[in-house]
Write a protein that holds these residues in place. Structure first.
Motif, PDB file in Angstrom:
ATOM      1  N   ASN A  51      22.501  65.492  12.675  1.00 37.37           N
ATOM      2  CA  ASN A  51      23.496  64.446  12.412  1.00 37.37           C
ATOM      3  C   ASN A  51      22.834  63.139  11.998  1.00 37.37           C
ATOM      4  N   TYR A  52      21.718  62.803  12.703  1.00 40.31           N
ATOM      5  CA  TYR A  52      20.996  61.578  12.363  1.00 40.31           C
ATOM      6  C   TYR A  52      20.441  61.628  10.942  1.00 40.31           C
ATOM      7  N   LYS A  53      19.814  62.767  10.585  1.00 37.15           N
ATOM      8  CA  LYS A  53      19.221  62.900   9.253  1.00 37.15           C
ATOM      9  C   LYS A  53      20.288  62.823   8.162  1.00 37.15           C
ATOM     10  N   LYS A  54      21.418  63.473   8.400  1.00 35.92           N
ATOM     11  CA  LYS A  54      22.481  63.469   7.404  1.00 35.92           C
ATOM     12  C   LYS A  54      23.037  62.069   7.211  1.00 35.92           C
ATOM     13  N   THR A  55      23.304  61.378   8.333  1.00 40.99           N
ATOM     14  CA  THR A  55      23.830  60.013   8.248  1.00 40.99           C
ATOM     15  C   THR A  55      22.822  59.079   7.606  1.00 40.99           C
ATOM     16  N   SER A  56      21.555  59.243   7.979  1.00 38.08           N
ATOM     17  CA  SER A  56      20.506  58.372   7.439  1.00 38.08           C
ATOM     18  C   SER A  56      20.359  58.548   5.937  1.00 38.08           C
ATOM     19  N   SER A  57      20.413  59.805   5.462  1.00 39.52           N
ATOM     20  CA  SER A  57      20.265  60.049   4.024  1.00 39.52           C
ATOM     21  C   SER A  57      21.455  59.498   3.243  1.00 39.52           C
ATOM     22  N   ARG A  58      22.652  59.596   3.813  1.00 40.27           N
ATOM     23  CA  ARG A  58      23.837  59.092   3.127  1.00 40.27           C
ATOM     24  C   ARG A  58      23.833  57.569   3.087  1.00 40.27           C
ATOM     25  N   ILE A  59      23.224  56.940   4.090  1.00 42.01           N
ATOM     26  CA  ILE A  59      23.163  55.481   4.116  1.00 42.01           C
ATOM     27  C   ILE A  59      22.365  54.957   2.933  1.00 42.01           C
ATOM     28  N   GLU A  60      21.339  55.720   2.520  1.00 42.74           N
ATOM     29  CA  GLU A  60      20.558  55.302   1.352  1.00 42.74           C
ATOM     30  C   GLU A  60      21.470  55.146   0.140  1.00 42.74           C
ATOM     31  N   ASP A  61      22.451  56.062   0.033  1.00 46.02           N
ATOM     32  CA  ASP A  61      23.408  55.975  -1.071  1.00 46.02           C
ATOM     33  C   ASP A  61      24.404  54.845  -0.863  1.00 46.02           C
ATOM     34  N   TRP A  62      24.877  54.679   0.384  1.00 43.66           N
ATOM     35  CA  TRP A  62      25.879  53.650   0.674  1.00 43.66           C
ATOM     36  C   TRP A  62      25.332  52.247   0.455  1.00 43.66           C
ATOM     37  N   CYS A  63      24.023  52.075   0.686  1.00 44.63           N
ATOM     38  CA  CYS A  63      23.419  50.744   0.546  1.00 44.63           C
ATOM     39  C   CYS A  63      22.975  50.461  -0.889  1.00 44.63           C
ATOM     40  N   ASP A  64      23.022  51.458  -1.750  1.00 36.67           N
ATOM     41  CA  ASP A  64      22.663  51.299  -3.156  1.00 36.67           C
ATOM     42  C   ASP A  64      23.961  51.188  -3.958  1.00 36.67           C
ATOM     43  N   SER A  65      24.270  49.978  -4.432  1.00 38.00           N
ATOM     44  CA  SER A  65      25.552  49.749  -5.110  1.00 38.00           C
ATOM     45  C   SER A  65      25.690  50.613  -6.366  1.00 38.00           C
ATOM     46  N   ASP A  66      24.599  50.800  -7.109  1.00 38.14           N
ATOM     47  CA  ASP A  66      24.655  51.634  -8.312  1.00 38.14           C
ATOM     48  C   ASP A  66      24.967  53.080  -7.951  1.00 38.14           C
ATOM     49  N   LYS A  67      24.280  53.580  -6.934  1.00 42.23           N
ATOM     50  CA  LYS A  67      24.508  54.959  -6.498  1.00 42.23           C
ATOM     51  C   LYS A  67      25.923  55.124  -5.966  1.00 42.23           C
ATOM     52  N   LEU A  68      26.393  54.113  -5.238  1.00 38.47           N
ATOM     53  CA  LEU A  68      27.743  54.169  -4.681  1.00 38.47           C
ATOM     54  C   LEU A  68      28.783  54.199  -5.794  1.00 38.47           C
ATOM     55  N   THR A  69      28.536  53.450  -6.856  1.00 40.89           N
ATOM     56  CA  THR A  69      29.456  53.452  -8.000  1.00 40.89           C
ATOM     57  C   THR A  69      29.479  54.823  -8.665  1.00 40.89           C
ATOM     58  N   GLU A  70      28.315  55.461  -8.794  1.00 41.19           N
ATOM     59  CA  GLU A  70      28.245  56.794  -9.389  1.00 41.19           C
ATOM     60  C   GLU A  70      29.026  57.806  -8.544  1.00 41.19           C
ATOM     61  N   ILE A  71      28.874  57.715  -7.218  1.00 39.19           N
ATOM     62  CA  ILE A  71      29.587  58.624  -6.319  1.00 39.19           C
ATOM     63  C   ILE A  71      31.093  58.399  -6.421  1.00 39.19           C
ATOM     64  N   THR A  72      31.484  57.127  -6.441  1.00 38.72           N
ATOM     65  CA  THR A  72      32.906  56.792  -6.532  1.00 38.72           C
ATOM     66  C   THR A  72      33.499  57.292  -7.846  1.00 38.72           C
ATOM     67  N   LEU A  73      32.739  57.157  -8.932  1.00 33.30           N
ATOM     68  CA  LEU A  73      33.224  57.596 -10.241  1.00 33.30           C
ATOM     69  C   LEU A  73      33.442  59.110 -10.276  1.00 33.30           C
ATOM     70  N   LYS A  74      32.564  59.861  -9.609  1.00 37.57           N
ATOM     71  CA  LYS A  74      32.723  61.313  -9.570  1.00 37.57           C
ATOM     72  C   LYS A  74      34.006  61.701  -8.837  1.00 37.57           C
ATOM     73  N   ARG A  75      34.334  60.931  -7.806  1.00 40.26           N
ATOM     74  CA  ARG A  75      35.522  61.255  -7.011  1.00 40.26           C
ATOM     75  C   ARG A  75      36.801  60.698  -7.640  1.00 40.26           C
ATOM     76  N   PHE A  76      36.658  59.571  -8.328  1.00 35.36           N
ATOM     77  CA  PHE A  76      37.830  58.937  -8.924  1.00 35.36           C
ATOM     78  C   PHE A  76      37.557  58.620 -10.399  1.00 35.36           C
ATOM     79  N   PRO A  77      37.485  59.646 -11.245  1.00 33.89           N
ATOM     80  CA  PRO A  77      37.134  59.439 -12.655  1.00 33.89           C
ATOM     81  C   PRO A  77      38.183  58.661 -13.448  1.00 33.89           C
ATOM     82  N   MET A  78      39.404  58.553 -12.909  1.00 34.28           N
ATOM     83  CA  MET A  78      40.462  57.841 -13.620  1.00 34.28           C
ATOM     84  C   MET A  78      40.670  56.433 -13.081  1.00 34.28           C
TER      85      MET A  78
END
Length: 216
Positions: A51-78
């Motif tokens: 659980n710690y490793k999974k949360t820690s790895s996802r935080i790297e994405d959450w703290c990276d605004s560019d990466k977060l935008t890419e993830i958001t775009l995949k989920r909400f392309p419209m």
């Protein structure tokens, strides 16, 4: 700031895991067999670490605004705003202007009155030497209160340079044609701008209102 953000994101997940683990351990107290207790404890430790490793790895994405935008775009392309943000990311990287242009066009397709996107498309069009698109979208951005100043600056610079170049070439017929086009387009922009100013003034006190008459 990064460490604080990381801690705040990990803490809720860790607390939830600890509560669940505590509940399991309390249940284990009633078990008589030592081997069974050890196996259950080992499983809990492994689950907690996973659980710690999974949360820690996802935080790297959450703290990276560019990466977060890419993830958001995949989920909400419209989503128009996300497409526009991703377009800006690609533009700032400087290695995919065509991609930035496509996402900006997608954003304006979803939300045609998105003034910031019109300005972005105008700037991208200029970089891609799409002059007709540059003018078209700049004309949409000029009447908007949030983009008027920057859009008008680009408009003025473009036509000043264009007219000066034609004049230097010494071609009177070409100069007349370009100047006529400039005049016609400017009149259209002025009309749209005046209509927008009327709307702006409804939200402003009398001493703060803009003048409607006059030129750009």
């Amino acid at each position: 700031l990064f460490l604080v953000t990381r801690f705040r994101l990990i803490l809720p997940s860790s607390v939830a895991t600890a509560i669940f683990a505590g509940w399991i351990i309390a249940r284990l107290a009633f078990l008589q067999e030592t081997n069974t207790k050890m196996k259950c404890m080992l499983v809990l430790i492994l689950l907690g670490y996973a659980n710690y490793k999974k949360t820690s790895s996802r935080i790297e994405d959450w703290c990276d605004s560019d990466k977060l935008t890419e993830i958001t775009l995949k989920r909400f392309p419209m989503n128009a705003k996300t497409n526009h943000e991703y377009s800006s990311i690609l533009y700032n990287r400087g290695n995919d202007i065509e991609g930035a242009y496509r996402h900006a066009l997608k954003a304006i397709e979803i939300l045609p009155e998105f003034c910031e996107v019109h300005l972005t498309i105008a700037k991208l069009s200029f970089s891609l030497q799409k002059e007709d698109d540059f003018i078209k979208h700049l004309m949409k951005a000029i009447p908007c209160s949030g983009t008027h100043s920057e859009a008008f600056q680009h408009w003025n610079q473009y036509w000043t340079i264009t007219l000066n170049q034609i004049q230097k070439n010494g071609n009177p017929s070409a100069m007349k044609e370009i100047y006529q086009r400039y005049t016609e387009l400017t009149n259209l922009v002025q009309h749209d701008l005046r209509e927008s100013v009327k709307v702006w003034n409804t939200y402003l006190p009398p001493d703060k209102q803009h003048k409607i008459d006059g030129e750009l």
